[in-house]
Design a protein around this motif. Structure first.
Motif, PDB file in Angstrom:
ATOM      1  N   PHE A   1       4.488  -9.383   1.583  1.00  0.00           N
ATOM      2  CA  PHE A   1       3.644  -9.917   2.644  1.00  0.00           C
ATOM      3  C   PHE A   1       2.327 -10.409   2.056  1.00  0.00           C
ATOM      4  O   PHE A   1       1.654  -9.679   1.334  1.00  0.00           O
ATOM      5  CB  PHE A   1       3.361  -8.843   3.697  1.00  0.00           C
ATOM      6  N   GLU A   2       1.951 -11.626   2.409  1.00  0.00           N
ATOM      7  CA  GLU A   2       0.710 -12.188   1.875  1.00  0.00           C
ATOM      8  C   GLU A   2      -0.522 -11.467   2.402  1.00  0.00           C
ATOM      9  O   GLU A   2      -1.437 -11.144   1.650  1.00  0.00           O
ATOM     10  CB  GLU A   2       0.621 -13.675   2.242  1.00  0.00           C
ATOM     11  N   LYS A   3      -0.557 -11.194   3.710  1.00  0.00           N
ATOM     12  CA  LYS A   3      -1.761 -10.647   4.348  1.00  0.00           C
ATOM     13  C   LYS A   3      -1.693  -9.137   4.577  1.00  0.00           C
ATOM     14  O   LYS A   3      -2.729  -8.483   4.637  1.00  0.00           O
ATOM     15  CB  LYS A   3      -2.001 -11.338   5.697  1.00  0.00           C
ATOM     16  N   THR A   4      -0.490  -8.608   4.747  1.00  0.00           N
ATOM     17  CA  THR A   4      -0.333  -7.177   5.066  1.00  0.00           C
ATOM     18  C   THR A   4       0.678  -6.568   4.107  1.00  0.00           C
ATOM     19  O   THR A   4       1.809  -6.272   4.483  1.00  0.00           O
ATOM     20  CB  THR A   4       0.149  -6.989   6.525  1.00  0.00           C
ATOM     21  N   PRO A   5       0.295  -6.390   2.866  1.00  0.00           N
ATOM     22  CA  PRO A   5       1.276  -5.995   1.851  1.00  0.00           C
ATOM     23  C   PRO A   5       1.862  -4.613   2.067  1.00  0.00           C
ATOM     24  O   PRO A   5       1.186  -3.681   2.511  1.00  0.00           O
ATOM     25  CB  PRO A   5       0.456  -6.047   0.558  1.00  0.00           C
ATOM     26  N   ALA A   6       3.149  -4.504   1.768  1.00  0.00           N
ATOM     27  CA  ALA A   6       3.782  -3.190   1.701  1.00  0.00           C
ATOM     28  C   ALA A   6       3.268  -2.484   0.449  1.00  0.00           C
ATOM     29  O   ALA A   6       2.823  -3.114  -0.507  1.00  0.00           O
ATOM     30  CB  ALA A   6       5.299  -3.339   1.650  1.00  0.00           C
ATOM     31  N   SER A   7       3.322  -1.148   0.460  1.00  0.00           N
ATOM     32  CA  SER A   7       2.803  -0.415  -0.692  1.00  0.00           C
ATOM     33  C   SER A   7       3.492   0.935  -0.816  1.00  0.00           C
ATOM     34  O   SER A   7       4.080   1.442   0.142  1.00  0.00           O
ATOM     35  CB  SER A   7       1.287  -0.201  -0.551  1.00  0.00           C
ATOM     36  N   ILE A   8       3.411   1.490  -1.998  1.00  0.00           N
ATOM     37  CA  ILE A   8       3.920   2.830  -2.264  1.00  0.00           C
ATOM     38  C   ILE A   8       2.716   3.761  -2.292  1.00  0.00           C
ATOM     39  O   ILE A   8       1.934   3.751  -3.243  1.00  0.00           O
ATOM     40  CB  ILE A   8       4.706   2.874  -3.584  1.00  0.00           C
ATOM     41  N   ARG A   9       2.554   4.539  -1.233  1.00  0.00           N
ATOM     42  CA  ARG A   9       1.361   5.379  -1.079  1.00  0.00           C
ATOM     43  C   ARG A   9       1.636   6.845  -1.365  1.00  0.00           C
ATOM     44  O   ARG A   9       0.732   7.594  -1.712  1.00  0.00           O
ATOM     45  CB  ARG A   9       0.803   5.234   0.342  1.00  0.00           C
ATOM     46  N   ARG A  10       2.869   7.263  -1.175  1.00  0.00           N
ATOM     47  CA  ARG A  10       3.240   8.662  -1.380  1.00  0.00           C
ATOM     48  C   ARG A  10       4.550   8.733  -2.163  1.00  0.00           C
ATOM     49  O   ARG A  10       5.449   7.945  -1.930  1.00  0.00           O
ATOM     50  CB  ARG A  10       3.465   9.382  -0.040  1.00  0.00           C
ATOM     51  N   HIS A  11       4.619   9.683  -3.068  1.00  0.00           N
ATOM     52  CA  HIS A  11       5.891   9.956  -3.731  1.00  0.00           C
ATOM     53  C   HIS A  11       6.793  10.741  -2.785  1.00  0.00           C
ATOM     54  O   HIS A  11       6.334  11.343  -1.811  1.00  0.00           O
ATOM     55  CB  HIS A  11       5.660  10.767  -5.001  1.00  0.00           C
ATOM     56  N   ALA A  12       8.091  10.744  -3.043  1.00  0.00           N
ATOM     57  CA  ALA A  12       9.021  11.526  -2.233  1.00  0.00           C
ATOM     58  C   ALA A  12       8.578  12.984  -2.218  1.00  0.00           C
ATOM     59  O   ALA A  12       8.234  13.547  -3.258  1.00  0.00           O
ATOM     60  CB  ALA A  12      10.435  11.403  -2.798  1.00  0.00           C
TER      61      ALA A  12
END
Length: 387
Positions: free
Chosen positions: A357-368
């Motif tokens: 997503f250009e404006k609202t990027p997905a991200s990895i914020r927490r590990h499993a």
């Protein structure tokens, strides 16, 4: 990990799921910013022990690790009144509940659709099952292998020489169902934003798998009658050919691609050969084409073919194994694999979110999460006293 405001930031989802069809779906929703609370029972999701694992650490095998980031894990005794009451209180403050219990189990545990809708009328409640919630298949135990057989995967994978049915070597129908869940949740949330309604969404793995196969594999089921001529796509087309030291994948669909392929194998005479002049001609004469290409590719090693095919703008790919993918130059250029450091198991690699997503990027914020690691924190947030 850098926090980001993903497109689903602000939505809260309660996951009552195990295996892949629900957990992978909610992970993808979590990547997009949704807050995911994973409710597990004692012992946890069975994928915690599936795949590669650290010998000195229990409960974080690779299948779980790769399907459960961006979540918090809580453990409740769902057979007790207190556990059910806690689950109901949490669900009532969520936007979405997703579960893949066998039909009837959620209701017995106090977290069925009608029970949650009574607490929150606009809830989006998604139920995932194997063969439907009613009728002949409702009571059956269903896993990916069952759906592969019913939907047609095992038969379509049969090698041409033996005709022996074989499984797709991945839990493909679980993942097809998961991606159906992923899209359905966002569609239901959009409908609620526009119309103010909640709803119950039901998804069966068999429905999703058949829909996935229908466009190409189901030719014999979709177009019938005396005037129908059987085509050869895709079953008779051979894409993988042996080379001097391995294998190569090639395609031959549009005319420029056929020209590039013929040029790369030094057979320019084939470009205007009437047997292969158009895609339809190539499909009709597919066995002759397969024989020519098979003989040609065995003359050189795979790396040389890759260079020649790329130089001629052909359709091609190496035959990578799982151990090769992260080091493939195309994958590296795309930035698909990300290195991480899990606080318990240490370094590992993971695939990034597939939508950029250009404006609202997905991200990895927490590990499993480890099993129940967030129980106290989450219960406190909802005003629930631990049992």
């Amino acid at each position: 990990m850098t926090p980001a405001q993903g497109p689903l930031t602000g939505y809260r989802i309660l996951e009552l799921g195990a295996n892949i069809s629900v957990p992978w779906a909610t992970m993808l929703l979590g990547d997009q910013g949704a807050e995911i609370i994973k409710l597990e029972v004692a012992g946890g999701d069975q994928t915690r022990v599936a795949g590669n694992f650290r010998r000195d650490i229990d409960g974080m095998a690779s299948l779980f690790l790769n399907s459960n980031r961006n979540k918090r894990s809580i453990v409740l005794d769902m057979k007790s009144a207190d556990g059910q009451a806690a689950a109901q209180k949490i669900a009532a403050q969520c936007d979405v509940v997703v579960q893949n219990f066998r039909p009837g189990v959620a209701e017995r545990l106090g977290v069925g659709y009608e029970q949650i809708r009574a607490l929150r009328p606009d809830i989006i409640y998604v139920s995932v099952d194997g063969l439907g919630s009613e009728g002949r298949g409702a009571a059956r135990r269903v896993y990916d292998i069952v759906v592969q057989g019913l939907a047609g995967f095992a038969r379509m994978q049969a090698p041409r020489d033996s005709g022996e049915p074989t499984m797709v070597n991945t839990i493909i129908t679980d993942k097809i169902a998961a991606m159906t869940v992923w899209q359905a949740v966002t569609a239901a949330l959009l409908a609620r934003e526009r119309q103010g309604i909640g709803q119950h969404v039901t998804i069966s793995m068999l429905d999703a798998a058949i829909a996935f196969l229908w466009p190409d594999v189901m030719a014999d089921a979709s177009l019938t009658g005396d005037k129908v001529q059987r085509g050869s796509f895709p079953a008779s087309v051979r894409y993988i050919f042996p080379t001097a030291d391995g294998h190569i994948i090639v395609g031959m669909f549009a005319q420029p691609e056929w020209k590039g392929l013929c040029t790369a194998i030094e057979r320019p005479d084939l470009i205007e050969d009437p047997r292969f002049l158009t895609l339809k001609d190539r499909l009709i004469n597919v066995e002759a084409m397969n024989a020519i290409l098979s003989g040609a590719f065995q003359s050189r090693p795979s790396t040389e073919w890759i260079d020649r095919l790329e130089a001629n703008d052909a359709v091609f790919a190496p035959v990578n194994g799982p151990e090769d993918v992260a080091d493939d130059p195309y994958v590296i250029a795309l930035g698909t694999i990300e290195d991480g450091e899990h606080p318990v198991i240490g370094p590992y690699r993971q695939a990034i979110h597939p939508a950029r997503f250009e404006k609202t990027p997905a991200s990895i914020r927490r590990h499993a999460p480890m099993l129940g690691a967030d129980t106290r924190e989450v219960l406190a947030e909802f005003g629930i006293e631990p049992s």
